[in-house]
Design a protein around this motif. Structure first.
Motif, short mmCIF file in Angstrom:
data_model
loop_
_atom_site.label_atom_id
_atom_site.label_comp_id
_atom_site.label_asym_id
_atom_site.label_seq_id
_atom_site.Cartn_x
_atom_site.Cartn_y
_atom_site.Cartn_z
N ASN A 289 40.48 -23.58 42.53
CA ASN A 289 39.77 -23.68 41.25
C ASN A 289 40.73 -24.12 40.14
O ASN A 289 40.42 -25.02 39.35
CB ASN A 289 39.15 -22.31 40.89
N ASN A 290 41.92 -23.51 40.14
CA ASN A 290 42.88 -23.86 39.07
C ASN A 290 43.22 -25.36 39.16
O ASN A 290 43.31 -26.05 38.14
CB ASN A 290 44.15 -23.01 39.22
N ASP A 291 43.35 -25.86 40.38
CA ASP A 291 43.66 -27.29 40.55
C ASP A 291 42.54 -28.14 39.94
O ASP A 291 42.78 -29.07 39.17
CB ASP A 291 43.79 -27.59 42.06
N PHE A 292 41.27 -27.75 40.23
CA PHE A 292 40.12 -28.52 39.73
C PHE A 292 40.09 -28.45 38.20
O PHE A 292 39.97 -29.48 37.51
CB PHE A 292 38.82 -27.94 40.30
N VAL A 293 40.30 -27.21 37.65
CA VAL A 293 40.22 -27.05 36.18
C VAL A 293 41.30 -27.91 35.52
O VAL A 293 41.05 -28.61 34.53
CB VAL A 293 40.40 -25.55 35.79
N ALA A 298 42.48 -32.58 32.26
CA ALA A 298 43.27 -33.81 32.07
C ALA A 298 42.31 -34.97 31.78
O ALA A 298 42.55 -35.82 30.93
CB ALA A 298 44.10 -34.07 33.32
N GLU A 299 41.17 -34.96 32.48
CA GLU A 299 40.24 -36.11 32.35
C GLU A 299 39.39 -35.99 31.09
O GLU A 299 39.20 -36.98 30.37
CB GLU A 299 39.31 -36.13 33.59
N HIS A 300 38.88 -34.80 30.80
CA HIS A 300 37.88 -34.68 29.71
C HIS A 300 38.37 -33.81 28.56
O HIS A 300 37.59 -33.55 27.64
CB HIS A 300 36.58 -34.06 30.28
N ASN A 301 39.55 -33.32 28.61
CA ASN A 301 40.12 -32.31 27.70
C ASN A 301 39.08 -31.33 27.18
O ASN A 301 38.96 -31.06 25.99
CB ASN A 301 40.96 -32.94 26.57
N GLU A 302 38.28 -30.83 28.08
CA GLU A 302 37.47 -29.64 27.77
C GLU A 302 37.30 -28.88 29.09
O GLU A 302 37.64 -29.39 30.15
CB GLU A 302 36.12 -30.03 27.17
N LEU A 303 36.82 -27.66 28.99
CA LEU A 303 36.74 -26.80 30.18
C LEU A 303 35.53 -27.20 31.02
O LEU A 303 34.48 -27.55 30.47
CB LEU A 303 36.59 -25.34 29.74
N PRO A 304 35.65 -27.16 32.34
CA PRO A 304 34.47 -27.44 33.18
C PRO A 304 33.43 -26.34 33.03
O PRO A 304 33.76 -25.16 32.96
CB PRO A 304 35.05 -27.46 34.60
N ASP A 305 32.13 -26.77 32.96
CA ASP A 305 31.04 -25.78 32.81
C ASP A 305 30.40 -25.58 34.19
O ASP A 305 30.87 -26.12 35.20
CB ASP A 305 30.03 -26.36 31.79
#
Lengths: 399, 289, 311, 249
Positions: A289-293, A298-305
């Motif tokens: 999960n940490n890898d994905f976050v 890096a791509e969207h500079n916001e947290l994944p929902d």
């Protein structure tokens, strides 16, 4: 290394072409095409945007290191506006015109239920990545259909397990008067009885309700020790904002089946203190999960929902199955999916053969103000094992 | 909560909903009254008002400014649309307007999505407006009282404007007999342009006022248009008084309906609408065509 | 070459049938759906074009026909053509009381009343979970009693072509019949129609019932085509859509609305495949078409010959 | 045999009594003109007889049958045809189509939902005959709405005549027509009345037309019938002159 290709096959050529357009045999050599007919415009647009951006990020990541089985991954996106009729048409078109045999990321449960009966005829497979309706892996389940995401009942189950040692005894439920809302409240009330608590009533607002004041007054009149809501998207935002203005949460805590930043962020401070089940949380501390976050920020500079995380997990499940099957024909991937065991962004996961439901951990989160995050965000306060939260085979309730 | 407090609270809830519905439908009845045109883009303009309102509020920090920015933006858009498209269609059948405004609704909804993206936007109310006041020791949001006040004020303002001023006289004359009004030397074209712009501005004002309750989101447009149609039909097309009455009727019916028989609520509004249209095709206060 | 010559139109429909056998699979599926929408637009043209009753609620009969057919096919495996005709008949039966209330008004009041009935249909279907499956709708509608070929893609395509051809002939025949001419008289001048011995309300009711019959048939064909029905079929956006098809194509010509249906369906499909903001492009396109093609596509196509309005 | 028998026909809007207590009998084939100053109640009287307007009081019998409460379409089906003060024709249909609808009005199969192509052709031929007699054959295919005002009045008369009615009500048929058209209409009306069993009730301001066509004249004044008899007698009647002809000798 072929770059990411989002093929927008204009149907114009196909429709006007007199001789049937001969498609190069895609089976073994060309890109692996995955069909994503989802709601890119209309009332579900915000959820659809999450599905699309995560598919693109996953394709970019996978293709960057050699693709799948040495072949590049290619997503075909079509806009369905969350309307089953459009979804059927677009999905059928992808299957027949673009030789797609893998469908992901459908938005509304009603869309999934419309497409599933046709999977056999199309010889295609469908992995639900965000659909919560219990019946998808129960009475409406069909072979070739799988669900990698946590279902509505599973979220409610996790919440109920957390509530066992919560002081509140009496609960009131509020939701919208449509299939998901009714099944969510029904499941939750069943689970309450299971943990020795009682429901003192429920009310279902008509779909399209904008002003929740009369329902807030009704909740106050019932005066429960805690309130359960099954509302998401715009409805969730509207209710939280209006209830906060009525100072409802000073009287009673509110819990919900699934906490999405999608509706808690626009609710602003009104969402602080909300406790609920979570289908995915960026806060879950696990290497995958940490890898994905980290990649997502890096791509969207916001947290994944929620929908980002669940779509990523669906893609991971598909990738694992394709690697295990060694090819992309429907029967092979379906066989590989059955009893597939892997580690995903939500920890260990097993795709059940009998109804395609992914057995996985359940989470309970609370929305709080957290440093380093501009808006109130969920933090994980409890996790429950797959065995505790996953219903028995082809069931959507917990006996 | 004792029954009297409950009733008072529900009445206040109904009044605040009626005020919101009044803002939503006022623009629609104005356009229909003056130009006999059904504006399909009304919901999209309401949504535009919410988005512009939230953006202006966040940018300037002042909620009041957002209540000016939203109507201004929509009014200018309405004026531009009227001059370029609508003004060419007055000689044509009703269906021409229907199609043109349907086109505007489609284009505007997509333009909003392109400009503001898919996620919902919101702005936090200033402290002065986000407090509560105790009504029979039950908390009631100050913002909703403001909404009721604004509704009454706007209602009186529009009523006075229509009945007491020369411009109001001109608008009413143009709605009853455009040919004669033009013959009296008034530029009916400009009147129509002004009316359409004003109606768009009012729709956007409704959006800006609703934003604190709902936040600005892409789903706002489609649901609102049905309520506005119902109110304008029940009250009487083109009748200002009818719109006020229609807003109150639907506001109270929905609030108390949702409380006492939520099961039937979804269909009830339409049953009421059918009953009124069958008994009085022109609506309660309107004049049948 | 008169575009509304029935022989030409039937040839056009037959050609669409043949095309369906040649085109690649997905194109045939698209064409089948487009032809069903042609039938739906044709049914509305009887109301909007011939009786000048602009309906905002034509999704009502469309949804009702779809649900009745779906129910029959799911519950009793009634052969599909029978279910389609039965759905049409039941929709026509429903249209009598509904029509009696609607046709006593005109103009916008009629539009709103028809809208209200369609939305009421939406509410009932949405709530009646036991029978209609509520918001999830009814999935897996079987193409019963059609045998191997007709239940397949090409077969069903030909079935739809047959229904469309029959419906067009029915509408064309009706419009030219003595009763059809009386409908035109009522549309043109109610007072004169009364002086000729016709009760305008009863004449309008006849057209209303025929229009709802055809719309019910179209809805039923769609249920068999999509094998799925959901409350969205009743929603007002569907009514808006079909009305746009009729006005875009040219109301009052029977052929125009069918062209409008093909044009709109094709444009929407193409644009949404090419760009996410298809709504923006389509909206602007409507605005331009209304301003520069006053009588719709038909008017534009027949521009070089003054139109005779005996239809 | 009396075709039409009206007893005590009255119509009032609040205090204003547009028509009060008018008795009127009309035999088959009888031609009667109703004259009177503007606002005398002529059009109101006709509207009540033809079923376009509800009666405040009084009864109407047609062929002995009490038709008092029947609406306009029912009376039309019983052989009553009429033209209106404000021309009522179908503007979007061609002239010949308008008249053909008149011919179709008395066809028992007028409401057939399908077929009837042969009937249409005979109907159209019959309609062309009527247009020819009124000198409108040249403009048969033009849209009625695009005809000149005078031609539209002629067309409306043709539509009424095409119904071959038993009672023909004409509300100022020659109003707005040129002298030539008026002459042609009068000539045609006289010819039709001679040939057929049509009774005619006529409202007309042009006294030449009245005296040329109607052997019997009824005079209305402020809603009351002040004279009813042969044209010559009425012309000489003191009260009529005083009220209407303004003392004309």
């Amino acid at each position: 290394m072929s770059t990411l290709m989002i093929a927008r096959r204009p149907a114009l050529a196909a429709l006007l072409a007199a001789p049937a357009l001969v498609r190069p045999a895609a089976a073994q050599s060309g890109p692996i095409r995955i069909g994503v007919p989802t709601a890119m415009t209309g009332t579900w647009a915000a959820l659809g945007a999450q599905v699309v951006r995560t598919c693109r990020l996953w394709a970019k990541t996978v293709n960057a290191d050699g693709g799948l089985l040495g072949r590049p991954v290619e997503f075909l996106f079509e806009d369905t506006q969350g309307v089953p009729a459009n979804c059927l048409r677009k999905a059928q078109e992808m299957v027949e015109r673009d030789r797609v045999n893998i469908l992901l990321g459908l938005m509304a449960s009603s869309e999934a239920l419309a497409v599933m009966p046709k999977l056999a005829e199309w010889n295609a497979l469908f992995i639900s990545s965000v659909n919560g309706a219990g019946s998808i892996t129960a009475e409406h389940w069909v072979p070739n259909a799988f669900r990698s995401n946590i279902s509505g009942p599973m979220g409610a189950r996790a919440l109920a397990l957390w509530l066992r040692n919560a002081p509140q005894e009496s609960f009131f439920s509020l939701s919208l008067d449509y299939a998901w809302g009714r099944s969510s409240v029904e499941t939750f009330e069943g689970l309450l009885r299971g943990i020795g608590k009682r429901s003192i009533g429920s009310v279902f607002a008509p779909v399209g309700t904008r002003d929740y004041s009369s329902f807030i007054t009704r909740v106050r009149q019932a005066n429960p020790q805690a309130l359960y809501i099954a509302l998401t998207g715009d409805d969730g935002t509207a209710f939280l904002r209006q209830a906060a203005q009525f100072r409802l949460f000073e009287r009673m805590p509110v819990v919900t089946e699934t906490v999405d930043m999608l509706f808690t962020r626009p609710a602003g401070d009104a969402a602080i203190g909300l406790v609920g089940g979570s289908r995915y949380s960026f806060a879950f501390d696990h290497p995958a999960n940490n890898d994905f976050v980290q990649r997502f920020r890096a791509e969207h500079n916001e947290l994944p929902d929620t929908y980002d995380g669940e779509q990523w997990q669906a893609c991971q499940v598909l990738a694992e199955a394709v690697r295990k099957a060694g090819r992309t024909e429907t029967e092979a991937v379906v066989a590989a999916l059955r009893d597939l065991e892997m580690t995903s962004v939500k920890g260990p996961l097993k795709m059940r053969a009998c109804d395609g439901q992914a057995e996985q951990q359940g989470f309970v989160v609370r929305v709080a103000r957290r440093e380093g995050i501009p808006h109130p965000a969920p933090e994980v306060i409890a996790t429950y094992s797959a065995a505790e939260v996953t219903p028995s085979c082809r069931a959507s309730s917990f006996s | 909560m004792d029954p009297l407090a409950l009733l008072t609270l529900q009445a206040l809830n109904a009044l605040s909903l009626s005020a919101l519905l009044f803002f939503i439908s006022l623009g629609l009845t104005l356009i229909f009254g003056i130009m006999r045109v059904v504006n399909f883009a009304h919901g999209a303009l309401f949504m535009l008002g919410a988005y512009v309102g939230v953006t202006a509020h966040n940018a300037s920090g002042s909620f009041l400014l957002s209540l000016v920015a939203a109507p201004l933006a929509a009014g200018l858009l309405g004026l531009a649309f009227e001059r370029t498209a609508l003004s060419r269609l007055y000689a044509r059948e009703h269906s021409a307007f229907l199609l043109v405004t349907f086109g505007l609704a489609l284009a505007l909804t997509e333009a909003i999505r392109l400009l503001w993206g898919a996620d919902a936007r919101q702005a936090e109310l200033p402290d002065a407006l986000s407090g509560i006041v105790f009504v029979m020791d039950e908390p009631f949001p100050v913002y909703r009282l403001l909404l009721i006040g604004a509704g009454v004020l706007c209602g009186l303002g529009c009523w006075a404007g229509l009945q007491r001023t020369r411009l109001g006289l001109l608008l009413r004359a143009a709605s009853q007999n455009p040919v004669m009004t033009a013959a009296l030397g008034n530029d009916v074209g400009r009147v129509r342009a002004f009316v359409f712009a004003l109606a768009c501005a009012l729709a956007a004002l409704g959006g800006a006022l609703a934003a604190p309750l709902l936040s600005a989101s892409l789903g706002l447009g489609s649901n609102v248009i049905i309520d506005a149609f119902v109110i304008v039909m029940i009250g009487g097309m083109g009748s200002f008084l009818g719109t006020a009455a229609g807003s109150l009727l639907v506001g109270f019916a929905q609030t108390f309906g949702n409380y006492y028989l939520p099961e039937l609520a979804l269909g009830m509004t339409y049953v009421v609408m059918i009953a009124v249209l069958v008994l009085r095709p022109g609506g309660l206060f309107g004049r049948p065509e | 070459m008169n575009l509304s010559d029935p022989r030409l139109v039937l040839a056009f429909i037959a050609a669409a049938g043949a095309l369906g056998l040649v085109l690649p699979a997905h194109a045939t599926t698209l064409l089948t759906e487009a032809l069903i929408l042609c039938l739906f637009a044709l049914s509305l043209d009887l109301l909007v074009g011939h009786a000048r009753l602009t309906s905002f609620g034509h999704a009502g009969p469309w949804g009702f026909g779809a649900y009745v057919a779906a129910g029959m096919l799911l519950a009793w495996q009634v052969p599909l053509p029978v279910a389609v005709l039965a759905a049409g008949a039941l929709t026509a039966l429903l249209a009598i009381p509904v029509g009696w209330l609607c046709v006593r008004t005109g103009g916008v009041a009629f539009a709103m009343l028809s809208l209200a009935f369609a939305q009421l249909g939406y509410a009932v279907v949405f709530k009646w979970n036991a029978v209609t499956g509520g918001s999830d709708g009814l999935p897996g509608v079987p193409r019963a009693g059609l045998g191997e070929f007709l239940a397949g893609r090409e077969g069903y395509h030909l079935l739809v072509v047959a229904f469309l051809g029959a419906a067009y002939l029915l509408a064309w025949g009706f419009v030219r019949s003595p009763l059809g001419r009386v409908v035109a008289a009522v549309r043109e001048n109610e007072q004169r129609a009364e002086a000729l011995g016709h009760d305008p309300r009863r004449i309008r009711l006849v057209v209303f019932v025929l229009s709802y019959f055809l719309a019910g048939v179209a809805g039923a064909l769609y249920a068999g085509f999509a094998r799925y029905v959901s409350p969205e079929l009743f929603f007002w956006t569907v009514s808006g859509h079909v009305l746009v098809m009729v006005v875009l194509g040219g109301a009052g010509t029977l052929v125009g609305p069918m062209l409008g249906a093909l044009a709109l369906f094709y444009m929407e499909h193409q644009l949404s495949a090419l760009t996410e903001s298809w709504g923006l492009a389509l909206g602007l396109l409507f605005i331009l078409v209304v301003i520069f093609a006053p009588r719709g596509l038909m008017g534009w196509l027949q521009a070089w010959r003054p139109r005779r309005r005996d239809a | 045999m009396t075709l039409l028998q009206c007893r005590g026909l009255s119509r009032a809007w609040g205090a204003f009594r547009a028509v009060s207590d008018v008795d009127l009998d009309l035999a088959e084939r009888e031609i009667c003109a109703v004259i009177g100053p503007n606002g005398a109640g002529k059009t109101t009287l006709f509207a009540m007889i033809a079923g376009n307007l509800r009666k405040s009081a009084g009864t109407v019998r047609l062929d002995g049958e009490d038709v008092t409460g029947l609406p306009a379409p029912a009376l039309a089906r019983r052989g009553v045809a009429r033209s209106f003060q404000i021309t009522a024709i179908c503007p979007g249909l061609s002239a010949v189509e308008n008249v053909r609808l008149g011919v179709q009005a008395r066809d028992p199969l007028r409401w057939r939902p399908f077929g009837g192509a042969a009937r249409m052709r005979t109907g159209e031929a019959r309609a062309m005959e009527w247009l020819d007699r009124l000198g409108l054959a040249g403009r048969a295919k033009e849209l009625a709405g695009e005809l000149a005002h005078g031609d539209q009045r002629l067309l409306e008369v043709a539509v009424a005549l095409a119904q071959e009615p038993r009672l023909l009500i004409l509300d100022e048929p020659t109003q707005g027509m040129s002298l030539e058209e008026t002459r042609r209409t009068v000539e045609l009306l006289r010819q039709v009345m001679a040939e057929s069993a049509t009774a005619v009730l006529l409202v007309e301001h042009d006294l030449e037309v009245v005296f040329a066509l109607a052997p019997r004249i009824v005079v209305l004044h402020r809603g009351r019938k002040i004279a009813d008899g042969p044209a010559e007698a009425v012309r000489a009647d003191e009260a009529v002159q005083q009220a209407y002809l303004g003392g004309l000798g």
